[in-house]
Design a protein around this motif. Sequence first.
Motif, PDB file in Angstrom:
ATOM      1  N   ARG A 211       0.815  -1.181   0.119  1.00 21.47           N
ATOM      2  CA  ARG A 211      -0.133   0.108  -0.091  1.00 21.47           C
ATOM      3  C   ARG A 211       0.953   1.448   0.069  1.00 21.47           C
ATOM      4  NH1 ARG A 211      -5.259   1.269   1.391  1.00 21.47           N
ATOM      5  NH2 ARG A 211      -5.444   3.650   1.021  1.00 21.47           N
ATOM      6  N   HIS A 212       2.030   1.142   0.651  1.00 25.53           N
ATOM      7  CA  HIS A 212       3.183   2.355   0.789  1.00 25.53           C
ATOM      8  C   HIS A 212       3.128   2.581  -0.826  1.00 25.53           C
ATOM      9  CE1 HIS A 212       6.162   4.962   1.453  1.00 25.53           C
ATOM     10  NE2 HIS A 212       7.040   4.312   0.829  1.00 25.53           N
ATOM     11  N   LEU A 213       3.501   1.612  -1.682  1.00 28.01           N
ATOM     12  CA  LEU A 213       3.952   1.852  -3.037  1.00 28.01           C
ATOM     13  C   LEU A 213       2.880   2.459  -3.656  1.00 28.01           C
ATOM     14  CD1 LEU A 213       6.026  -1.503  -3.581  1.00 28.01           C
ATOM     15  CD2 LEU A 213       6.845   0.926  -3.333  1.00 28.01           C
ATOM     16  N   VAL A 214       1.632   2.036  -3.447  1.00 31.23           N
ATOM     17  CA  VAL A 214       0.499   2.786  -4.253  1.00 31.23           C
ATOM     18  C   VAL A 214       0.465   4.119  -3.712  1.00 31.23           C
ATOM     19  CG1 VAL A 214      -1.684   2.570  -4.844  1.00 31.23           C
ATOM     20  CG2 VAL A 214      -0.500   0.296  -4.890  1.00 31.23           C
ATOM     21  N   GLU A 215       0.526   4.369  -2.611  1.00 29.55           N
ATOM     22  CA  GLU A 215       0.370   5.695  -1.835  1.00 29.55           C
ATOM     23  C   GLU A 215       1.231   6.812  -2.516  1.00 29.55           C
ATOM     24  OE1 GLU A 215      -1.835   6.949   0.125  1.00 29.55           O
ATOM     25  OE2 GLU A 215      -3.157   5.286   0.320  1.00 29.55           O
TER      26      GLU A 215
ATOM     27  N   LEU B 156       6.073   7.926 -12.131  1.00 30.15           N
ATOM     28  CA  LEU B 156       4.965   6.905 -11.548  1.00 30.15           C
ATOM     29  C   LEU B 156       5.374   5.684 -11.386  1.00 30.15           C
ATOM     30  CD1 LEU B 156       2.117   8.776 -13.414  1.00 30.15           C
ATOM     31  CD2 LEU B 156       2.395   9.182 -10.985  1.00 30.15           C
ATOM     32  N   VAL B 157       6.056   5.065 -12.412  1.00 28.22           N
ATOM     33  CA  VAL B 157       6.582   3.789 -12.248  1.00 28.22           C
ATOM     34  C   VAL B 157       7.613   3.354 -11.351  1.00 28.22           C
ATOM     35  CG1 VAL B 157       7.607   1.981 -13.629  1.00 28.22           C
ATOM     36  CG2 VAL B 157       5.976   3.276 -14.814  1.00 28.22           C
ATOM     37  N   ALA B 158       8.655   4.238 -11.118  1.00 29.15           N
ATOM     38  CA  ALA B 158       9.568   4.358 -10.027  1.00 29.15           C
ATOM     39  C   ALA B 158       9.044   4.544  -8.810  1.00 29.15           C
ATOM     40  CB  ALA B 158      10.664   5.503 -10.313  1.00 29.15           C
TER      41      ALA B 158
ATOM     42  N   ASP C  67      10.391   0.565  -3.389  1.00 25.99           N
ATOM     43  CA  ASP C  67      10.469  -0.135  -2.354  1.00 25.99           C
ATOM     44  C   ASP C  67      10.193  -1.672  -2.418  1.00 25.99           C
ATOM     45  OD1 ASP C  67      11.418   1.402  -0.258  1.00 25.99           O
ATOM     46  OD2 ASP C  67       9.459   1.820   0.493  1.00 25.99           O
ATOM     47  N   ILE C  68      10.194  -2.132  -3.811  1.00 22.11           N
ATOM     48  CA  ILE C  68       9.661  -3.372  -4.232  1.00 22.11           C
ATOM     49  C   ILE C  68      10.693  -4.341  -3.853  1.00 22.11           C
ATOM     50  CG2 ILE C  68      11.224  -3.467  -6.432  1.00 22.11           C
ATOM     51  CD1 ILE C  68       7.714  -4.605  -6.280  1.00 22.11           C
ATOM     52  N   GLY C  69      11.848  -3.898  -3.463  1.00 28.87           N
ATOM     53  CA  GLY C  69      13.202  -4.780  -3.007  1.00 28.87           C
ATOM     54  C   GLY C  69      12.953  -5.463  -1.495  1.00 28.87           C
ATOM     55  N   LYS C  70      12.006  -4.630  -0.661  1.00 29.00           N
ATOM     56  CA  LYS C  70      11.922  -5.176   0.610  1.00 29.00           C
ATOM     57  C   LYS C  70      11.088  -6.505   0.481  1.00 29.00           C
ATOM     58  CE  LYS C  70      11.450  -0.648   2.728  1.00 29.00           C
ATOM     59  NZ  LYS C  70      10.498   0.237   3.503  1.00 29.00           N
TER      60      LYS C  70
END
Length: 820
Positions: free
Chosen positions: A441-445, A464-466, A471-474
Motif C-alpha cells: 500500500r505504501h508503494l501505491v500511496e 510514476l513507475v519508479a 520499495d519493491i526490494g523489501k
Amino acid sequence: MTSVDTSTRAEDPGPSGYAAARLRLLTEKEQSGPPRRAALARLTDDWLTGLFAAARPPRGVALVAVGGYGRGELSPRSDLDLLLLHDGTADPGAVATLADRIWYPVWDLGLALDHSVRTPAEALKTAGEDLKVQLGLLDARPVAGDLGVVAGLRTAVLADWRNQAPKKLPELDALCRERAERMGELRFLLEPDLKEARGGLRDAQVLRAVAASWLADAPREGLDGARRRLLDARDALHLATGRATDRLALQEQDAVAEELGLLDADTLLREVYEAARVISYATDVTWREVNRVLKARSARPRLRGLLGGRTGGRGAKPPIARTPLAEGVVEMDGEVVLALSAKPDRDPVLPLRAAAAAAQSGLPLSLHAVRRLAADAKPLPVPWPAEAREELVTLLGAGESTVPVWEALEAEGLITRLLPDWERVRCRPQRNPVHTWTVDRHLVETAVRASSLTRRVGRPDLLLVAALLHDIGKGWPGDHSVAGETIARDVAARIGFDRADVAVVATVVRHHLLLVETATRRDLDDPATVRSVATAVGTQGALELLHALTEADALATGPAAWSTWRASLVADLVKRVGAVLAGEAGAEPEPAAPSAEQERLAIEALRTGEPVLALRTQPEAAPEDGTPEPVGVELLIALPDQPGVLPAAAGVLALHRLTVRAADLRAVELPTELGEGPGAVLVLNWRVAAAYGSLPQAARLRADLVRALDGSLDIPARLAERDAAYPRRRGVTAPPPRVTVAPAGSRLATVIEVRAQDAPGLLHRIGRALEGADVRVRSAHVSTLGANAVDTLYVTRPDGSLLPAEEAADLAQALEAALG
C-alpha cells in the motif's frame, strides 16, 4: 440437542465438571480452529441445558444464545451472550428465579456474561431502538426450553429487519464508518483490534446482516476463509494471554504466531492483513451495492411522477444509460463495466484500460467486470505493448482514485498476474512506527503522491513507475535498494520501456533514499558531497525524478517523515547537484531531417497548395535502438505554412474524438519548381488513437481541416456544443498546468514547456492561445505519458527572432491561465 465428544463432555453437570471439560478442550493441541469453537459451543450448550432443566422452568420459557455464541463460534475467552425469553404467561418471580439459577453459576466460573430477560414483544421493541441488539438477535439460536417461542421471535426479527432495511442499513453504514475512523484499518495497523478495526470480525458480522436483509449480498469468494483466519488468530491470542482481548499487541505476536504454528510474527501479520483485505474489499463492494439499490428505489417514484405514471408497461424498468469511457469500457449506473462488445479473451490490454478509465473517472470498477477480466483476459505479451504501458501510467497518475481501483484488481489476483514481483510485498508489514502502510500500500500511496508532482518532471511516466517500484526490494533479503534496482530493471523492461528508460528507473529506485539521507546527514558545502551525488544520479532528468520521488516517498510514509526543514535541505542539495550536472551538459543537437514520406507529402502540399493527409493504421516496428513505439496509429499532415495550423489541426482531431499520444510539428523548407524559390511547408506527424470506436476516414479529416482553415468550421463552438450535450465526468482532480520557459533552450527559438493533464482539445487550446499571443510556432513536440501531456513548443516572433525574457515569461503566464 447435540452432545459434545466424549473427551470434552462434562461428566459432572455442575460448574466444576464444565470447567474441567472446558480446560481439557482448550488445552488439546490436536483440535483447534472451527472444530474447537464449535465443540466449545456444544459443551456450553450441554452445561446450560442442564442448569435450565435443573431449575424446573415454567412453560413458555426458552434460553437463547445470541451474537457469536448464537453462531456457534466461541473463542476461549468469549462472552456468553444469553437471552432468557418468555411468553409473558409465567409468574415473573418464577422467571427471575430461573434467571438467577443460570446467571450465577456462569459468574461463579468467572465467565463474562451479557444477559437479558425479555418477552418477544420486549425483545422486538429493544431491537427497534438499538441496532446492536437487532444485529445480535439475527443470530439467535435456541439452547434449551420452548422452541416455538424462539422460532416466533426469529421470524419476527428477520421480518422487521427486512422491512426496515431501507432505513436501518444507512444507519448501520454510518456506524461502521464511525468505527473505522476511530479504530483504523486492520490491514495497516501494527497492533490491530481483530474485532473492531475496519476489515475485522465486526465487519464480517455486518456483511452477514446485510445479506439477511435481502437487499444486497457480499462477494462470497474467500470471505469465509478470511473470517476463519481472524477467528483463529483471536483464539490463539486468548490462549497466549489468558485474557479476553481482541488487540493483537506487539509483545503478544510471537506467542500467537507460535500458537498457530506460523514461522514468526511477520507471517502472522501478513495472514491477518490478507484476511482483513478480503473483508474490507467485500465491505466496499457490498455497501456500494446497498447504496445503488436504495438510490434506484428512491428514484422510481420520482420517475413515475415525471412520466405521469407511464413506465412503458407493467413491471417495465427505465433503460440504464451506458456512457463510453474507453474502447470496450463504459460507465453504467455509477460503475465502470465492460461494454457489450468487449472481448477480454482477445484484448489483453483491457484490464489495464478498464482500470485506467475507472481511476481517471473517479468511478469504481464493478465486481462483475473485474471477475470477468480475471477469468477471461489473456496474459500480456512480454514486453508489453505501448498501449498497456500507457494505461498503467494513466492508472498510477489518477491520484486518490487509483487506490480503490488497484485494490479491486488486487482482490481478484490481477496485479500479481501483471507484476509477478508484487507477490513478495503484498500485505508485508513494516515494523517501523513511522510507516503508516504495509509495503504494497505504501508503494501505491507513493504513486498517488507522485501524481501531484508530475508537473515538476519531464518524464511523469518514469516518475510514476519508479514510485510504484521504489520499495519493491523489501520483499527480498538484504539492502532493499540494491535488490530493488534489479527488480525495477526487470519490471521496467517487462512493461516495455527502452534501455535508456530502464536504466533511469533502475537508477532512481537504487538511489531513492540518497537525497534525503545526504541532505540531512552530510556537509553540503563540501564539493565532494555534491559531486558524489551527481556521479550517482548521472543526469538532470534522473535528478528531477529523484527529487520528486523523495518528496512523494516521504509524504506517503507518514506525517513524521517530511517537513519544511527536510524539504529545504533536499531542495538545496538538488540545486547544487543540478549546477554540477549542467556544467557537464553537451551541445545542442541538430534537428532531425524529414523522412522520405514526410518530404513526399510536403512536395505534394506545396504543389497543390492544399493539405495532404496520410493515415497509417499499422504502427511502425520499434527502431533498432530499442525506442518503444508510441501508442496509436500514425497520421501525417503536410500543408503550406500559414497562421492557425496548430489549433485547426488539433481541433479537428478533437472533434473526431482522436486522442493525441505524440505529435511533432516542424517547418520544412523545400526547393520547388512549382513556384518562385523555396517554399515553406508545415509537416505534422501525429500518433493518434480513437478514444473508442473506429478511426475516421482520412478524407473526412482532410475536409474538416480545410473548412477549419478557411473559417467555415467553427471548432470552438462545435467543441462547446459537444461538451454541453455530453459533459465529461470530472473524475480525478489533476494538478494545475505548469508552463515554463526553458533557459537557453535553443539558439533559434524560445522554448516553452507545457505540462498539463491530457484532455480532449488540450492541444487546440494551446494553439489558440499561441495564435492570440501573436507568436509563430517554429516546431512543436508533443508527448502524452499516461494522463499527462508534456508539450515542448519552439516559438518566435513573427519576424523569426527570439522572444525577450520578459515577453517569454508573460507568454508562459498567459498560456498557464488559458489552460487553467
